[in-house]
Each structure stands twice: as structure tokens, then as C-alpha cells.
Motif scaffolding. Structure first.
Motif, PDB file in Angstrom:
ATOM      1  N   SER A 100       0.631  -1.286  -0.417  1.00  0.00           N
ATOM      2  CA  SER A 100      -0.158  -0.204  -0.541  1.00  0.00           C
ATOM      3  C   SER A 100       0.994   1.204   0.299  1.00  0.00           C
ATOM      4  O   SER A 100       0.496   2.630  -0.487  1.00  0.00           O
ATOM      5  CB  SER A 100      -0.883   0.033   1.432  1.00  0.00           C
ATOM      6  OG  SER A 100      -0.219  -0.380   2.937  1.00  0.00           O
ATOM      7  N   GLU A 101       2.164   1.286   0.529  1.00  0.00           N
ATOM      8  CA  GLU A 101       3.137   2.156   0.244  1.00  0.00           C
ATOM      9  C   GLU A 101       3.966   2.889  -0.373  1.00  0.00           C
ATOM     10  O   GLU A 101       4.639   3.526  -0.383  1.00  0.00           O
ATOM     11  CB  GLU A 101       3.757   2.324   1.988  1.00  0.00           C
ATOM     12  CG  GLU A 101       2.896   2.571   2.591  1.00  0.00           C
ATOM     13  CD  GLU A 101       1.555   3.530   2.964  1.00  0.00           C
ATOM     14  OE1 GLU A 101       2.446   5.100   2.513  1.00  0.00           O
ATOM     15  OE2 GLU A 101       0.221   3.866   3.601  1.00  0.00           O
ATOM     16  N   ARG A 102       4.082   1.572  -1.827  1.00  0.00           N
ATOM     17  CA  ARG A 102       4.887   1.290  -2.661  1.00  0.00           C
ATOM     18  C   ARG A 102       4.527   1.431  -3.929  1.00  0.00           C
ATOM     19  O   ARG A 102       3.430   0.255  -3.707  1.00  0.00           O
ATOM     20  CB  ARG A 102       5.759  -0.064  -2.555  1.00  0.00           C
ATOM     21  CG  ARG A 102       6.259   0.184  -1.153  1.00  0.00           C
ATOM     22  CD  ARG A 102       8.128  -0.659  -1.056  1.00  0.00           C
ATOM     23  NE  ARG A 102       7.189  -1.739  -0.991  1.00  0.00           N
ATOM     24  CZ  ARG A 102       6.996  -2.844  -0.311  1.00  0.00           C
ATOM     25  NH1 ARG A 102       6.992  -1.630   1.458  1.00  0.00           N
ATOM     26  NH2 ARG A 102       6.846  -3.896  -0.128  1.00  0.00           N
ATOM     27  N   ALA A 103       4.504   1.769  -4.897  1.00  0.00           N
ATOM     28  CA  ALA A 103       4.148   1.554  -6.418  1.00  0.00           C
ATOM     29  C   ALA A 103       3.878   0.067  -6.771  1.00  0.00           C
ATOM     30  O   ALA A 103       5.456  -0.377  -6.501  1.00  0.00           O
ATOM     31  CB  ALA A 103       5.016   2.565  -7.284  1.00  0.00           C
ATOM     32  N   VAL A 104       3.295  -0.924  -7.073  1.00  0.00           N
ATOM     33  CA  VAL A 104       3.853  -2.190  -7.568  1.00  0.00           C
ATOM     34  C   VAL A 104       4.086  -1.900  -9.676  1.00  0.00           C
ATOM     35  O   VAL A 104       3.371  -1.515 -10.055  1.00  0.00           O
ATOM     36  CB  VAL A 104       2.609  -3.486  -7.660  1.00  0.00           C
ATOM     37  CG1 VAL A 104       2.346  -4.647  -8.878  1.00  0.00           C
ATOM     38  CG2 VAL A 104       1.663  -3.265  -6.330  1.00  0.00           C
ATOM     39  N   ARG A 105       5.293  -2.309  -9.536  1.00  0.00           N
ATOM     40  CA  ARG A 105       5.853  -2.336 -10.698  1.00  0.00           C
ATOM     41  C   ARG A 105       5.389  -3.873 -11.686  1.00  0.00           C
ATOM     42  O   ARG A 105       5.032  -3.976 -12.841  1.00  0.00           O
ATOM     43  CB  ARG A 105       7.273  -1.995 -11.023  1.00  0.00           C
ATOM     44  CG  ARG A 105       7.549  -1.220 -10.082  1.00  0.00           C
ATOM     45  CD  ARG A 105       6.918   0.408 -10.689  1.00  0.00           C
ATOM     46  NE  ARG A 105       6.903   0.074 -12.016  1.00  0.00           N
ATOM     47  CZ  ARG A 105       6.586   1.108 -13.051  1.00  0.00           C
ATOM     48  NH1 ARG A 105       5.420   1.628 -12.625  1.00  0.00           N
ATOM     49  NH2 ARG A 105       6.454   1.161 -14.419  1.00  0.00           N
ATOM     50  N   LEU A 106       5.185  -5.040 -10.813  1.00  0.00           N
ATOM     51  CA  LEU A 106       5.225  -6.181 -11.627  1.00  0.00           C
ATOM     52  C   LEU A 106       4.762  -7.247 -11.029  1.00  0.00           C
ATOM     53  O   LEU A 106       4.780  -7.515  -9.656  1.00  0.00           O
ATOM     54  CB  LEU A 106       6.614  -6.818 -12.351  1.00  0.00           C
ATOM     55  CG  LEU A 106       6.348  -8.533 -12.960  1.00  0.00           C
ATOM     56  CD1 LEU A 106       5.694  -7.880 -13.896  1.00  0.00           C
ATOM     57  CD2 LEU A 106       7.653  -9.257 -12.603  1.00  0.00           C
ATOM     58  N   LEU A 107       3.342  -7.581 -10.976  1.00  0.00           N
ATOM     59  CA  LEU A 107       2.579  -8.887 -10.746  1.00  0.00           C
ATOM     60  C   LEU A 107       1.359 -10.076 -10.716  1.00  0.00           C
ATOM     61  O   LEU A 107       1.198  -9.264 -12.144  1.00  0.00           O
ATOM     62  CB  LEU A 107       1.304  -7.694  -9.728  1.00  0.00           C
ATOM     63  CG  LEU A 107      -0.077  -8.932  -8.828  1.00  0.00           C
ATOM     64  CD1 LEU A 107       1.243  -9.278  -7.498  1.00  0.00           C
ATOM     65  CD2 LEU A 107      -0.566  -7.878  -8.589  1.00  0.00           C
ATOM     66  N   ARG A 108       2.328 -10.782 -10.829  1.00  0.00           N
ATOM     67  CA  ARG A 108       2.464 -12.399 -11.260  1.00  0.00           C
ATOM     68  C   ARG A 108       1.227 -13.344 -10.415  1.00  0.00           C
ATOM     69  O   ARG A 108       2.065 -13.657  -9.406  1.00  0.00           O
ATOM     70  CB  ARG A 108       2.926 -12.564 -11.814  1.00  0.00           C
ATOM     71  CG  ARG A 108       3.948 -11.740 -13.579  1.00  0.00           C
ATOM     72  CD  ARG A 108       4.316 -13.084 -14.301  1.00  0.00           C
ATOM     73  NE  ARG A 108       5.156 -12.470 -15.238  1.00  0.00           N
ATOM     74  CZ  ARG A 108       6.352 -11.903 -16.150  1.00  0.00           C
ATOM     75  NH1 ARG A 108       7.569 -12.740 -15.092  1.00  0.00           N
ATOM     76  NH2 ARG A 108       6.244 -11.294 -16.823  1.00  0.00           N
ATOM     77  N   LEU A 109      -0.072 -13.628 -10.881  1.00  0.00           N
ATOM     78  CA  LEU A 109      -0.380 -14.539  -9.712  1.00  0.00           C
ATOM     79  C   LEU A 109      -1.506 -15.843 -10.863  1.00  0.00           C
ATOM     80  O   LEU A 109      -1.537 -15.936 -11.701  1.00  0.00           O
ATOM     81  CB  LEU A 109      -1.697 -14.461  -9.303  1.00  0.00           C
ATOM     82  CG  LEU A 109      -1.580 -12.847  -8.119  1.00  0.00           C
ATOM     83  CD1 LEU A 109      -3.180 -11.827  -7.249  1.00  0.00           C
ATOM     84  CD2 LEU A 109      -0.690 -13.327  -7.178  1.00  0.00           C
TER      85      LEU A 109
END
Length: 413
Positions: free
Chosen positions: A16-25
Motif C-alpha cells: 500500500s505504501e509502495r508502487a507495484v511494478r510487476l504482479l503475476r498470480l
């Protein structure tokens, strides 16, 4: 899935306090829609990034039955309904996706339209064993008409459609079709696909057809990969003048898994039709392990065509995998050298390592293949370069293991 859902929520809450650059689920389409909703909400919240920039990639892979590559029709319909409910319940999560992989779902035009309209950022879509696993006559044509979509890569593997029509996909650049399970006709119809420049088509059996008809609306192809899976060669011979408009921008050609003993003179047809071709890759199938589970019963007939005398001025690299000191392959290599006047390098990859093939040989008590000696290599080199200037073409023979890494379509535009 309950444990996976809680773990995912905790993991993504920490962003929540950091920007997500890559997310794979990757997870199963379980019966509990509340689990899917929780994951979808967590993905949407993490991707929003508290108002910061959008992630560069958000990819979902949705599984169905564990350890099952294909579902029966009843199961495929069930998972299709579950996916439709998930998509409708979590539009924000799907709206931020850049990649989506679906497997063993009953899928048709309406569902694909919903996917492309909801997933506004989607760049890569992979469908595996989707469609309707019923009689061919009852299957539907998958029709994609998405003029506003951002879709760049489309991969279709083992799908149960009677055909695919790419009516309007203006940003589509890469297309992969593998193990087609539809009709005997060419499964693809191309409409408005102005950016399409990389195509891979992999079949074990297909009623032979003319490439000039199939690719009539694709004039921007720069990389073409045709994989015959060690079975029949499913293309018709035709005059190079019919292929010339389609291959006018072709730079790289892969002709893969050609059955051993096949006369390769027909491949020069594509060299003749593609004046700006830079690289030619030919792979001979040497597997004895039965990698192709769908065994083909079609006759493996040679495509007989005399090699016409022409000169090619752009080809500078040729690679032949699965090379053996057979007279047909030596003669073919010399034919290519004689046509390509500016050829710089030929690479003959001789050793095709495969652990499954080695296990078959071990069980049969057959000797394992060994690397070539330098004396054997020099003898083959002498036969190939006889009559050519020894310094004009670099001829490389190696025993490197041939590992099939399917990454050609991942190259950025």
C-alpha cells in the motif's frame, strides 16, 4: 484456495505504501466466488498504487482441474461460468490486467468480447484447451473484432474452435497457434491486423493448403515459424510469385520439426519469394521418444520440387538443427550456399540431446549418441565447401544440446 487467498491479501496489503511494478498470480477457479472476489479486490487495490503510476505488468493465470490438461465438456462449461462470474464481479481487477492465461474453459465470442472490453489494458492473451470439446460440426468460430483493444500477443494452444477470425485487432503483433483441434481447413482468417509481424503455426496434421491464400491479408510479416511436429508437411507447393507480396518484409524464417528423409528443395521456394530474408532456420526432427502425443496417421510424403536457379542477395545466416552427414542434407546445404551470394555463416547443429530419447535408448539397450570427432567434422566440411571459396562463408559444426526455448514471440516490438 482459502489459504492462498489470505496469503495473497496479506502480501498485497504490504504494497500500500509502495508502487507495484510487476504482479503475476496463478490460482484455481474455485467454486467459492468470495475467494475470487477477495483476490480480485486485492489485485485492483495493489495495482491502483495509491494514485501512483500504473504497474508495467499485471498477469493472471487461471487454472481449472489440477493435473488435467483438458476438461470434459461438462467441466469446461462449469469453469466457463465461474470465470464469467469472476469477470463480472471484479471489473477493476481485470481492468488493470496486461496479461491473462485461461485454460480448459468453454469459451466463445461473447466471453472473448467481454474479456477484451473489460480488460482495457490487456496486451497478452493465452487460451489453452478452450472452446467447446464437442463434435467438430458443433463447434463455434472464435471471432475477434476489437478495434480499440491494446492486444499485442495472442496465443492459442489446443483449442476446440472450428476456426478463428481476426476481424479487427489493430495492435496485434505476435500470434501463436499450436496443436490445432479444429477442422481440416486452415483455422485462421485474417482481417485488419496491420501490425502483425510475428507468426508461429504448429500442427501435426492439417489438410495441405496454400500459404498465399491463408496469409493473403498479412503483408507485414517479418518472422514466420512453421512447425510440422515431425509429421507430414501440410503446405502446398506454389509459385514464388504468389508468395512474394506476403513475404516482401520477411526477415526471419523458421521451418521446424521436419521429418527425417524429407527432401528439402521445397524450402528454397520461400527463399526465392522473400528477397529481404536475413536468417533461415531449418530443424530436422530426430526424436524417438514420441513427444507428439497426438500421433498423425497422414502419410509423410516428400514435396518434390526442382531447385530453380536464382540468386538471393540478403540471406547472411543459415542454421540447420538435427544435421546428420546424409547426402540429402549435404546437397541441400550446398544448394543454399549457391543461391545466397552474400551468405556469411552456416551453423550445423548436430547433436540433438533429449532426456526422453536417452531413456528410450537405455530401456532398449541401444548405444547412446556421442559427439562427433574433429576428423568427422572436417570430412563433412570438405564435402560441403567443395568448389566454394574457403574464406567466403564461415561454416560452424557444433554438438551443443538443442534446447527448445520458445521465446521468439517475447521480443519487444
Amino acid at each position: 484456495m482459502a489459504s492462498y487467498t489470505e496469503a495473497t491479501k496479506r502480501l498485497l496489503a504490504a504494497t500500500s505504501e509502495r508502487a507495484v511494478r510487476l504482479l503475476r498470480l496463478a490460482f484455481f477457479l474455485c467454486a467459492d466466488l468470495s475467494c475470487l472476489r477477495s483476490i480480485g479486490h486485492a489485485v485492483a487495490t495493489a495495482a491502483a498504487g495509491s494514485g501512483r503510476s500504473e504497474p508495467s505488468a499485471v498477469d493472471l493465470t487461471l487454472w481449472t482441474e489440477p493435473r488435467r490438461s483438458r476438461c470434459i465438456e461438462e467441466h469446461a462449461a462449469l469453469y466457463g461460468r465461474r470465470f464469467a462470474s469472476f469477470l463480472a464481479a471484479c471489473p477493476s481487477a481485470f481492468g488493470c490486467l496486461t496479461g491473462l492465461t485461461l485454460r480448459s474453459l468453454k469459451l466463445a465470442d461473447p466471453e472473448v468480447r467481454d474479456i477484451l472490453s473489460t480488460c482495457a489494458r490487456l496486451r497478452e492473451l493465452c487460451l489453452k484447451y478452450c472452446g467447446q470439446p464437442t463434435a467438430v460440426a458443433e463447434r463455434l468460430v472464435l471471432r475477434i473484432d476489437a478495434p480499440s483493444s491494446r492486444l499485442v500477443t495472442l496465443r492459442i494452444v489446443g483449442c476446440f474452435f472450428s476456426g478463428i477470425e481476426l476481424v479487427c485487432v489493430p495492435r496485434l503483433a505476435r500470434l501463436v497457434v499450436e496443436t490445432w483441434l479444429g477442422d481440416d481447413d486452415p483455422p485462421l482468417r485474417f482481417g485488419h491486423v496491420p501490425w502483425l509481424h510475428r507468426i508461429r503455426f504448429r500442427l501435426s496434421y492439417q489438410e495441405p493448403f496454400a500459404l498465399s491464400n491463408w496469409l493473403a491479408n498479412t503483408t507485414s510479416i517479418s518472422v514466420l515459424d512453421l512447425d510440422f511436429k515431425g509429421e507430414m508437411v501440410w503446405i502446398q507447393l506454389e509459385d514464388a510469385k504468389f508468395l512474394a507480396p506476403i513475404f516482401s518484409n520477411l526477415k526471419e524464417l523458421h521451418l521446424q520439426e521436419i521429418f527425417p528423409g524429407c527432401d528439402l528443395k521445397w524450402t528454397l521456394l520461400y527463399l526465392e519469394a522473400a528477397p529481404f530474408l536475413n536468417s533461415l532456420y531449418v530443424k530436422i526432427s530426430r526424436h524417438i521418444c514420441g513427444l507428439n502425443r497426438l500421433q498423425c496417421i497422414a502419410e509423410k510424403t516428400n514435396l518434390l520440387r526442382e531447385a530453380r536457379d536464382f540468386k538471393h542477395h540478403s540471406l547472411n545466416y543459415v542454421e540447420i538443427q538435427g544435421f546428420q552427414p546424409e547426402q540429402t542434407l549435404i546437397s541441400y546445404t550446398r544448394l543454399v550456399m549457391g543461391r545466397a551470394v552474400n551468405l556469411k555463416r552456416i551453423r550445423l547443429r548436430c547433436k540433438d540431446e533429449c532426456e526422453r530419447c536417452d531413456r528410450v535408448r537405455e530401456r532398449a539397450g541401444a548405444p547412446m549418441r556421442s559427439a562427433w570427432s574433429e576428423e568427422e567434422k572436417n570430412l563433412v566440411r570438405a564435402q560441403i565447401v567443395r568448389g566454394f571459396s574457403p574464406s567466403s562463408i564461415e561454416l560452424i559444426m557444433d554438438d551443443m544440446d538443442l534446447v527448445c526455448i520458445d521465446n521468439w514471440f517475447l521480443v519487444e516490438i
